[in-house]
Design a protein around this motif. Structure first.
Motif: not given
Length: 476
Positions: A2, A4, A127, A130-131, A135, A388, A392, A469, A471
């Protein structure tokens, strides 16, 4: 893995995903210039030659819905690799095809592979990055490569056909496919272990949904050529029947092919409508512009390909420079509205000013630049926040739904625009007037897209593409 932020690992993964995206969308248009050569080499009939294009479009549009859900249930990376393998095998079959039937089979396999790849790629992007800022940049590059591939395919197809021969419009995909298969285990995040219990795929929904889409795209592809005959009427009946069974199954199945919670997401609903309008507005524009340049303005096929190449270049530059800033500053809602406005202005310019004596630098190029600047904005604006916003474990299904909407919108939009252009041409006895009428209809669809962006999407404060997003557990 992942990522970010915009790190080295993320860049390598993005390079892999965008390279594959480039060849997938090249195949939409790269065969166009080679069609006369293919017709002679493989003894195609005139009707059969059209299916060199339609076989890919049909399976590409028909299988994305089920492929997106399969990415959620079977694993994003596994489905990406499966799609790449199919696409590469299909390219190999096409490149060495000894006859027309083999080539069409290879094109259908290519389309299935592409349909599997695209939803998996979108889910992988969400995926990996994630930041929000990372993205936005990644999604902008990914969407730009798709548009660049579709826009540059005609020029590249002409070059390859004249220099290396028609097989190379397919064989060029094979090295990229092999590299992607080798590199994906190292660069893309691993899927959950297979020992984890997963829900089974909704087979009734998969079969009826895919069958409905295949029949619908077939009708849209054939109606401008055949009109309403026994075959198109039968395909329409199949479309309606499968749609009815799919709708009933969607309500009754405990885990339908389209998760019920997904359809309750405002961004996903808005993105689905927006993608349909994006497809209906921009895909007919490329066809109309090619016809205008060749049949009215006297360009050769290759010259027409190079004439639309600035659209691909400007699209790429806009996506890499202005677009990430604009999405971060204004949000996807306003970016989509602005992109639809640029698309509409370019299409309106085509509708008013294109004619047999129009100059390239004074007429074609300026409106092509406006159109090109709008393309990445509408791709990102219609899709980024919707993916987004999805849970998930449903991002593959969301990606499949959004891309299916765009392919179906493109097929129906192209059919409607071509039929309207033909009717107008018949009443005016002037091909240019019919094509201009088609541009005007496409511009009207872009205006509807502005309304969709402003009314259906959430405002900037709740834009999933500009806010982190949360968690937590996946939603049902």
């Amino acid at each position: 893995m992942t990522t970010k932020t915009w790190g080295r690992g993320g860049l390598a993964a993005l390079l892999l995903l965008t390279s594959v995206e480039l060849v997938v969308f090249l195949e939409v248009s790269i065969v166009n210039v080679a069609l006369p050569t293919l017709g002679v080499a493989l003894a195609f009939t005139e009707t059969g030659l059209a299916w060199v294009v339609n076989a890919y479009q049909l399976t590409f549009g028909g299988f994305q819905l089920v492929a997106g859900r399969a990415a959620d249930l079977l694993g994003r990376r596994r489905m990406f690799q499966a799609g790449i393998a199919l696409f590469t095998v299909g390219s190999l079959v096409c490149g060495f095809a000894p006859d027309a039937g083999t080539l069409l089979a290879g094109r259908a396999v290519q389309g299935v592979g592409a349909a599997i790849v695209v939803p998996a790629e979108l889910a992988l992007l969400a995926a990996i990055f994630t930041e929000p800022a990372a993205y936005r940049r990644a999604f902008g590059v990914w969407s730009a490569m798709a548009a660049f591939g579709a826009g540059s395919g005609v020029a590249l197809g002409g070059i390859l056909t004249q220099t290396l021969g028609w097989p190379w419009i397919f064989l060029i995909n094979i090295p990229i496919g092999l590299v992607a298969l080798i590199a994906s285990p190292r660069l893309l995040p691993a899927d959950p272990p297979r020992t984890i219990t997963r829900p089974r795929l909704d087979l009734v929904g998969a079969l009826t949904g895919t069958g409905c889409l295949l029949a619908l795209v077939f009708v849209a592809s054939e109606l401008p050529v055949r009109g309403w005959d026994a075959l198109t009427l039968a395909a329409t009946t199949v479309t309606v029947a499968f749609a009815g069974v799919f709708a009933v199954n969607q309500r009754r199945h405990p885990r339908p092919i389209l998760p019920r919670g997904l359809l309750r997401e405002r961004e996903v609903r808005a993105g689905t409508v927006a993608n349909a309008l994006v497809g209906a507005a921009h895909v007919p524009a490329f066809v109309l512009l090619s016809l205008m340049l060749q049949e009215v303005m006297g360009y050769s096929a290759i010259a027409a390909g190079f004439a639309v190449l600035p659209i691909a270049v400007v699209n790429m530059v806009t996506a890499r420079t202005v677009l990430p800033w604009a999405v971060g500053r204004f949000g996807t809602r306003l970016v989509l509205a602005a992109g639809m406005g640029l698309l509409g202005s370019g299409l309106t310019g085509y509708a008013i000013f294109l004619h047999a004596g129009a100059g390239f630098l004074t007429v074609v190029l300026p409106f092509s630049i406006a159109f090109a600047m709008g393309l990445p904005a509408v791709f990102v604006g219609s899709t980024a926040s919707a993916v987004r916003a999805a849970p998930a474990d449903q991002q593959g299904a969301a990606s499949g739904l959004l891309n299916t909407a765009q392919r179906v919108g493109a097929a129906l939009g192209l059919t409607g625009v071509l039929l309207a252009a033909a009717a107008w041409t018949g009443s005016q006895a002037d091909p240019a007037s019919g094509l201009r009428a088609g541009f005007a209809i496409a511009a009207g669809l872009a205006v509807l897209g502005i309304g969709c962006a402003l009314v259906m999407f959430t405002r900037r404060g709740a834009d999933p593409a500009t806010t982190p997003r949360p968690q937590g557990a996946n939603r049902p």
